[in-house]
Enzyme design. Structure first.
Site, PDB file in Angstrom:
ATOM      1  N   CYS A 173       0.858  -1.424   0.027  1.00 32.29           N
ATOM      2  CA  CYS A 173       0.060  -0.050   0.192  1.00 32.29           C
ATOM      3  C   CYS A 173       0.767   1.182   0.200  1.00 32.29           C
ATOM      4  CB  CYS A 173      -0.744   0.170   1.231  1.00 32.29           C
ATOM      5  SG  CYS A 173      -1.689   1.513   1.448  1.00 32.29           S
ATOM      6  N   LYS A 186      -9.539  -9.464   7.771  1.00 32.68           N
ATOM      7  CA  LYS A 186      -8.952  -8.583   8.890  1.00 32.68           C
ATOM      8  C   LYS A 186      -9.287  -9.206  10.098  1.00 32.68           C
ATOM      9  CE  LYS A 186      -9.246  -4.722   6.059  1.00 32.68           C
ATOM     10  NZ  LYS A 186     -10.065  -5.018   4.810  1.00 32.68           N
ATOM     11  N   VAL A 195      -5.553   0.202   6.278  1.00 33.54           N
ATOM     12  CA  VAL A 195      -4.085   0.539   6.837  1.00 33.54           C
ATOM     13  C   VAL A 195      -3.418   1.814   6.060  1.00 33.54           C
ATOM     14  CG1 VAL A 195      -3.465  -1.927   7.396  1.00 33.54           C
ATOM     15  CG2 VAL A 195      -3.199  -1.154   4.903  1.00 33.54           C
ATOM     16  N   GLU A 235      -4.912   6.987   9.215  1.00 32.73           N
ATOM     17  CA  GLU A 235      -4.481   7.927   8.314  1.00 32.73           C
ATOM     18  C   GLU A 235      -3.094   8.356   8.145  1.00 32.73           C
ATOM     19  OE1 GLU A 235      -7.060   8.480   6.454  1.00 32.73           O
ATOM     20  OE2 GLU A 235      -8.624   7.878   7.529  1.00 32.73           O
ATOM     21  N   SER A 236      -2.786   8.107   6.986  1.00 37.50           N
ATOM     22  CA  SER A 236      -1.257   7.975   6.927  1.00 37.50           C
ATOM     23  C   SER A 236      -0.466   9.522   7.310  1.00 37.50           C
ATOM     24  CB  SER A 236      -0.722   7.655   5.177  1.00 37.50           C
ATOM     25  OG  SER A 236      -1.458   8.611   4.419  1.00 37.50           O
TER      26      SER A 236
END
Length: 256
Positions: free
Chosen positions: A37, A64, A77, A89-90
Site C-alpha cells: 500500500c 482482517k 492500513v 490515516e497516513s
C-alpha cells in the site's frame, strides 16, 4: 488469494523484508501495515527516517482480525497502536510521530510555523489532486480519457515542481511533502508501461527529483519487489479493483 480472485503475496519482499525483520520485537508503538500500500509506505518512510522504535505487523487486507477492526473501524492500513491507543490515516500518523517523538529526528514538518503551514498546503494538493488523478489515469479504459487524465496528471506534477526549491521540495531538507509523494514515484512504472507517462514528459526537474527520492534509503528500503505488485495493479489497469479508493472514484467521491 483476494476476495475478487487475484492472488496477493502476503508478506513484504526485497529490501522491505529486511526492514520488517528488524522490527519484530514488541514496542510501545505497533505499526499495522500492508506491504503493497502506498499510503502505508508514507508512514513507514517517516518511521524509518526518524529512527523510531516500532513493531511491524502485517494485516491481511481480505481477512482482517477483530482486534485490527477495533483499532480502525474502516479496516484500512496504515494504523498504529501507541501505548494501547489507536490512530490511523497516513499523513495524520506522520504528523503524530513528530509530536510523539520530538527527540527522534529529522523533523519532517520543520519547526517554523510558516514552513509547517506551507507543507500542509502541498500535502493537501497531493492528496486531493495528484493521487486521485493518478488513480483515474490508471483505471481509465477509454483512450481519449487516458490522454485527458495523462495531461491533467502531468500538469499537476508540474505545479508541484513549480513550488519545489530543489533538490527536495523545501530545498536541502527532506520533508513530509517528499514523504507524501514518494510512494507514487516508486510505482510510476505502472503508468510508464501502460498509460504513456514518462518522467521526462513532465519536466527535467521532475525526473531529477524522482531519481533523488527513489534512492533515499528510507524510501528504497520500504519498497517490495515489483513482481509482487503486478497482480494488484492488473486489477486497477482493467478497472476491476474493489479497493475503497477505486470504488470511491467510480462513485464520483473523494478517496477515503
Amino acid at each position: 488469494m483476494s476476495n475478487d480472485g487475484a492472488w496477493i503475496h502476503d508478506v513484504a519482499t526485497g529490501p522491505a523484508a529486511k526492514v520488517v525483520e528488524k522490527h519484530r520485537e514488541p514496542q510501545e508503538l505497533i505499526f499495522y501495515s500492508g506491504w503493497f500500500c502506498p499510503y502505508v509506505q508514507r508512514t513507514w518512510i517517516a518511521l524509518e527516517e526518524k529512527g523510531i522504535p516500532y513493531q511491524y505487523k502485517e494485516v491481511n487486507p481480505y481477512k482482517k482480525e477483530k482486534h485490527f477492526l477495533e483499532i480502525n473501524p474502516k479496516g484500512l492500513v496504515p494504523a498504529i497502536e501507541y501505548k494501547g491507543k489507536a490512530l490511523y490515516e497516513s499523513l495524520i500518523l506522520c504528523e503524530f510521530l513528530e509530536d510523539a517523538y520530538p527527540s527522534y529526528g529529522p523533523n519532517l514538518l520543520t519547526t517554523d510555523p510558516y514552513a509547517k503551514a506551507y507543507i500542509r498546503i502541498w500535502l493537501d494538493f497531493i492528496s486531493k489532486t495528484i493521487v486521485p488523478t493518478n488513480l483515474r489515469l490508471t483505471m481509465a479504459q477509454d483512450p481519449a480519457k487516458q490522454k485527458e487524465y495523462l495531461q491533467e496528471y502531468n500538469e499537476a506534477l508540474r505545479t508541484l515542481m513549480g513550488k519545489a526549491k530543489g533538490p527536495y521540495f523545501l530545498g536541502e531538507e527532506f520533508s513530509l511533502v517528499d514523504v507524501a509523494i514518494a510512494p507514487w514515484i516508486l510505482r510510476d512504472y505502472v503508468l510508464s508501461e501502460n498509460r504513456g507517462y514518462s518522467r521526462e514528459g513532465v519536466s527535467p526537474e521532475w525526473k531529477a527529483y524522482c531519481e533523488l527520492l527513489e534512492k533515499r534509503p528510507s524510501v528504497a528500503n520500504t519498497f517490495s519487489e515489483k513482481k509482487y505488485l503486478q497482480p494488484i495493479y492488473n486489477r486497477y489497469l482493467s478497472d476491476t479493483a474493489q479497493s475503497a479508493g477505486a470504488q470511491a472514484l467510480r462513485a464520483g467521491k473523494a478517496i477515503p
